[in-house]
Design a protein around this motif. Structure first.
Motif, PDB file in Angstrom:
ATOM      1  N   SER A  22      22.724  38.681  30.573  1.00 24.00           N
ATOM      2  CA  SER A  22      24.162  38.266  30.186  1.00 24.00           C
ATOM      3  C   SER A  22      24.021  37.629  29.204  1.00 24.00           C
ATOM      4  O   SER A  22      26.223  37.243  29.546  1.00 24.00           O
ATOM      5  CB  SER A  22      25.510  37.519  32.014  1.00 24.00           C
ATOM      6  OG  SER A  22      24.383  36.950  32.220  1.00 24.00           O
ATOM      7  N   ALA A  23      24.247  36.995  28.658  1.00 19.64           N
ATOM      8  CA  ALA A  23      24.397  36.101  27.710  1.00 19.64           C
ATOM      9  C   ALA A  23      25.159  36.178  26.666  1.00 19.64           C
ATOM     10  O   ALA A  23      25.004  37.767  25.825  1.00 19.64           O
ATOM     11  CB  ALA A  23      22.830  35.144  26.913  1.00 19.64           C
ATOM     12  N   LYS A  24      26.350  36.016  25.365  1.00 19.74           N
ATOM     13  CA  LYS A  24      27.091  36.973  24.557  1.00 19.74           C
ATOM     14  C   LYS A  24      26.313  35.687  23.516  1.00 19.74           C
ATOM     15  O   LYS A  24      27.292  34.551  23.898  1.00 19.74           O
ATOM     16  CB  LYS A  24      28.242  36.954  25.263  1.00 19.74           C
ATOM     17  CG  LYS A  24      28.316  38.278  25.705  1.00 19.74           C
ATOM     18  CD  LYS A  24      29.584  38.582  26.343  1.00 19.74           C
ATOM     19  CE  LYS A  24      29.716  39.502  27.318  1.00 19.74           C
ATOM     20  NZ  LYS A  24      29.026  41.170  27.338  1.00 19.74           N
ATOM     21  N   HIS A  25      26.620  36.141  22.172  1.00 17.08           N
ATOM     22  CA  HIS A  25      26.469  34.787  21.068  1.00 17.08           C
ATOM     23  C   HIS A  25      27.792  35.429  20.344  1.00 17.08           C
ATOM     24  O   HIS A  25      27.884  36.579  19.833  1.00 17.08           O
ATOM     25  CB  HIS A  25      25.058  34.830  20.133  1.00 17.08           C
ATOM     26  CG  HIS A  25      23.714  34.467  21.056  1.00 17.08           C
ATOM     27  ND1 HIS A  25      24.096  33.337  21.502  1.00 17.08           N
ATOM     28  CD2 HIS A  25      23.407  35.235  22.394  1.00 17.08           C
ATOM     29  CE1 HIS A  25      22.742  33.532  22.011  1.00 17.08           C
ATOM     30  NE2 HIS A  25      22.263  33.997  22.955  1.00 17.08           N
ATOM     31  N   VAL A  26      28.795  34.115  20.174  1.00 21.52           N
ATOM     32  CA  VAL A  26      30.360  35.043  19.085  1.00 21.52           C
ATOM     33  C   VAL A  26      30.400  34.532  18.229  1.00 21.52           C
ATOM     34  O   VAL A  26      29.970  32.346  17.894  1.00 21.52           O
ATOM     35  CB  VAL A  26      31.554  34.387  19.911  1.00 21.52           C
ATOM     36  CG1 VAL A  26      32.633  34.844  19.086  1.00 21.52           C
ATOM     37  CG2 VAL A  26      31.816  35.115  21.994  1.00 21.52           C
ATOM     38  N   TYR A  27      30.147  34.934  17.120  1.00 22.56           N
ATOM     39  CA  TYR A  27      29.704  34.603  15.730  1.00 22.56           C
ATOM     40  C   TYR A  27      30.809  34.778  15.003  1.00 22.56           C
ATOM     41  O   TYR A  27      31.405  36.311  14.274  1.00 22.56           O
ATOM     42  CB  TYR A  27      28.489  34.967  15.158  1.00 22.56           C
ATOM     43  CG  TYR A  27      27.770  34.789  15.239  1.00 22.56           C
ATOM     44  CD1 TYR A  27      26.751  33.373  14.544  1.00 22.56           C
ATOM     45  CD2 TYR A  27      26.861  35.340  16.186  1.00 22.56           C
ATOM     46  CE1 TYR A  27      25.946  33.114  15.342  1.00 22.56           C
ATOM     47  CE2 TYR A  27      25.729  35.237  16.621  1.00 22.56           C
ATOM     48  CZ  TYR A  27      24.569  34.011  16.414  1.00 22.56           C
ATOM     49  OH  TYR A  27      23.663  33.364  16.851  1.00 22.56           O
ATOM     50  N   PRO A  28      31.799  33.605  13.457  1.00 16.24           N
ATOM     51  CA  PRO A  28      32.753  34.479  13.475  1.00 16.24           C
ATOM     52  C   PRO A  28      32.344  34.707  11.540  1.00 16.24           C
ATOM     53  O   PRO A  28      31.338  35.171  11.214  1.00 16.24           O
ATOM     54  CB  PRO A  28      33.757  33.257  13.010  1.00 16.24           C
ATOM     55  CG  PRO A  28      32.656  31.653  12.860  1.00 16.24           C
ATOM     56  CD  PRO A  28      31.446  32.303  13.989  1.00 16.24           C
ATOM     57  N   THR A  29      33.211  35.882  11.415  1.00 20.82           N
ATOM     58  CA  THR A  29      33.162  36.591  10.329  1.00 20.82           C
ATOM     59  C   THR A  29      33.624  35.566   9.182  1.00 20.82           C
ATOM     60  O   THR A  29      32.986  36.300   8.117  1.00 20.82           O
ATOM     61  CB  THR A  29      33.600  37.802   9.931  1.00 20.82           C
ATOM     62  OG1 THR A  29      34.838  37.668  10.265  1.00 20.82           O
ATOM     63  CG2 THR A  29      33.001  38.590  10.602  1.00 20.82           C
ATOM     64  N   GLU A  30      33.918  34.632   8.573  1.00 18.93           N
ATOM     65  CA  GLU A  30      34.172  33.383   7.951  1.00 18.93           C
ATOM     66  C   GLU A  30      33.756  32.244   8.962  1.00 18.93           C
ATOM     67  O   GLU A  30      34.021  31.725  10.346  1.00 18.93           O
ATOM     68  CB  GLU A  30      35.227  33.663   7.235  1.00 18.93           C
ATOM     69  CG  GLU A  30      36.188  33.315   7.770  1.00 18.93           C
ATOM     70  CD  GLU A  30      37.943  33.635   7.685  1.00 18.93           C
ATOM     71  OE1 GLU A  30      38.802  32.583   7.499  1.00 18.93           O
ATOM     72  OE2 GLU A  30      37.771  34.887   7.241  1.00 18.93           O
ATOM     73  N   GLN A  31      33.237  30.658   8.211  1.00 19.11           N
ATOM     74  CA  GLN A  31      33.065  30.047   9.119  1.00 19.11           C
ATOM     75  C   GLN A  31      34.392  29.005   9.501  1.00 19.11           C
ATOM     76  O   GLN A  31      35.244  29.210   8.470  1.00 19.11           O
ATOM     77  CB  GLN A  31      32.095  28.803   7.893  1.00 19.11           C
ATOM     78  CG  GLN A  31      32.314  27.435   8.360  1.00 19.11           C
ATOM     79  CD  GLN A  31      30.726  26.231   7.589  1.00 19.11           C
ATOM     80  OE1 GLN A  31      30.495  27.519   6.421  1.00 19.11           O
ATOM     81  NE2 GLN A  31      30.510  25.643   7.813  1.00 19.11           N
ATOM     82  N   VAL A  32      34.031  28.387   9.962  1.00 15.06           N
ATOM     83  CA  VAL A  32      35.160  28.067  11.210  1.00 15.06           C
ATOM     84  C   VAL A  32      34.615  26.311  11.148  1.00 15.06           C
ATOM     85  O   VAL A  32      33.519  25.668  11.146  1.00 15.06           O
ATOM     86  CB  VAL A  32      35.929  28.850  12.391  1.00 15.06           C
ATOM     87  CG1 VAL A  32      36.674  29.584  11.672  1.00 15.06           C
ATOM     88  CG2 VAL A  32      34.527  28.371  13.434  1.00 15.06           C
ATOM     89  N   GLU A  33      35.679  25.699  11.440  1.00 17.62           N
ATOM     90  CA  GLU A  33      35.877  24.192  11.252  1.00 17.62           C
ATOM     91  C   GLU A  33      35.022  23.936  12.042  1.00 17.62           C
ATOM     92  O   GLU A  33      34.063  23.140  13.099  1.00 17.62           O
ATOM     93  CB  GLU A  33      36.614  23.690  11.204  1.00 17.62           C
ATOM     94  CG  GLU A  33      37.615  22.787  10.027  1.00 17.62           C
ATOM     95  CD  GLU A  33      35.846  22.449   9.189  1.00 17.62           C
ATOM     96  OE1 GLU A  33      35.436  21.002   8.710  1.00 17.62           O
ATOM     97  OE2 GLU A  33      35.442  22.436   7.663  1.00 17.62           O
ATOM     98  N   ARG A  34      35.688  24.082  13.410  1.00 16.86           N
ATOM     99  CA  ARG A  34      35.306  23.925  15.345  1.00 16.86           C
ATOM    100  C   ARG A  34      35.118  24.536  16.042  1.00 16.86           C
ATOM    101  O   ARG A  34      35.964  26.469  15.500  1.00 16.86           O
ATOM    102  CB  ARG A  34      36.414  22.728  16.437  1.00 16.86           C
ATOM    103  CG  ARG A  34      36.563  21.353  14.757  1.00 16.86           C
ATOM    104  CD  ARG A  34      37.876  20.999  15.526  1.00 16.86           C
ATOM    105  NE  ARG A  34      39.134  21.959  15.647  1.00 16.86           N
ATOM    106  CZ  ARG A  34      40.098  21.991  16.510  1.00 16.86           C
ATOM    107  NH1 ARG A  34      39.716  21.082  17.395  1.00 16.86           N
ATOM    108  NH2 ARG A  34      40.825  22.708  16.173  1.00 16.86           N
TER     109      ARG A  34
END
Length: 83
Positions: A40-52
């Motif tokens: 049930s693991a989920k990996h959340v990636y932004p489409t643009e880099q964020v600081e935190r």
């Protein structure tokens, strides 16, 4: 393969993050791609880099109250930039 894409302002599903107070809402501050992992693991990636990692979300309260689900991993770098 991307399982789900969320745009800025969309409500964060409770299986990713939640806030204890029912009247508060948590939304995405940037567009994200959510990849399913093993089990049930989920990996959340932004489409643009964020600081935190907390820069991924907007809440009506304090981000300290945000509860990330046990099987969720949050990233600050887009998935494509990790290759």
């Amino acid at each position: 393969m991307v399982a789900t894409h969320y745009e800025v302002g969309e409500t964060v599903p409770v299986d990713i993050c939640s806030v204890p107070a029912e009247e508060e809402e948590i939304t995405f501050a940037v567009s994200v791609d959510v990849y399913d992992g093993y089990g049930s693991a989920k990996h959340v990636y932004p489409t643009e880099q964020v600081e935190r990692i907390w820069d991924l979300f907007v809440t009506s309260g304090d981000t300290d109250e945000v509860v990330v689900a046990d099987e969720v991993r949050l990233y600050t770098i887009p998935h494509d930039e990790l290759r």
